[in-house]
Design a protein around this motif. Structure first.
Motif: not given
Length: 190
Positions: A22-23, A55, A6, A39, A63, A30, A26-27, A41
């Motif tokens: 972006f957070k 992260v 990312i 992942i 992450v 996952l 990511t969730e 960043v």
């Protein structure tokens, strides 16, 4: 372990999808990717603190904050990535060039057909609203607070990433993933 990269930074806030998006992305990822995938960043050393906001809530084994790595290491990570997700930035253009599955979140400041990353395994997500392309250079000049970016949902980006990773098997070319020619030499000289 396979890795999704990312790249949430572009050096221009008008091109940057919000960190909170972006957070959330990511969730979502996952929950949907294999436990054998991680992942990372990426960004510059000066972007490390901003990346920590993305992260921090997640297990470090899944992450990581990889901001500040040497450019050669970033290029190596890009070449081997399962997917790269980022803004309209150099990272998405390089990953597209390498033939890596790429999702580019593209704001409305520029024409995506002219400036977007290209490639058979690249997807550009954008919102065309009445004011785009605005050709603005600073977010402070946008009277709509970059609505063209805020309207792109994390679920859309996650779905696009999963689709493009599945599609990459059809287009993957080992020679393309190993390109080391003029691009790296040019970037290294800058």
């Amino acid at each position: 372990m396979s890795e999704i990269i990312i790249a949430p930074f572009s050096h221009n806030a008008l091109r940057d999808w919000p960190a909170g998006q972006f957070k959330a992305l990511t969730e979502l990822l996952l929950r949907q990717i294999s436990l054998h995938m991680s992942i990372a960043v990426v960004g510059t050393r000066s972007q490390r603190i901003a990346a920590a906001e993305i992260v921090r809530p997640f297990p470090v084994r899944r992450v990581s904050n990889a901001c500040g790595l040497p450019w050669e290491t970033v290029l190596h990570k890009l070449r081997g990535a399962a997917c790269v997700i980022g803004n309209n930035s150099g990272i998405t253009h390089v990953s597209s060039y390498f033939g890596v599955p790429t999702v580019c979140v593209f704001g409305g400041s520029h024409q995506r057909t002219e400036w977007g990353a290209l490639g058979p395994t690249t997807v550009i997500l954008s919102r065309v609203i009445g004011c785009s392309p605005c050709q603005l250079n600073h977010i402070r000049d946008c009277p709509y607070n970059a609505a063209c970016l805020h309207e792109i949902e994390p679920g859309e980006v996650a779905s696009a990433a999963l689709r493009v990773m599945g599609r990459s098997d059809q287009h993957e070319n080992a020679a393309d993933r190993q390109k080391t020619g003029s691009l790296e030499k040019t970037v290294a000289q800058c």
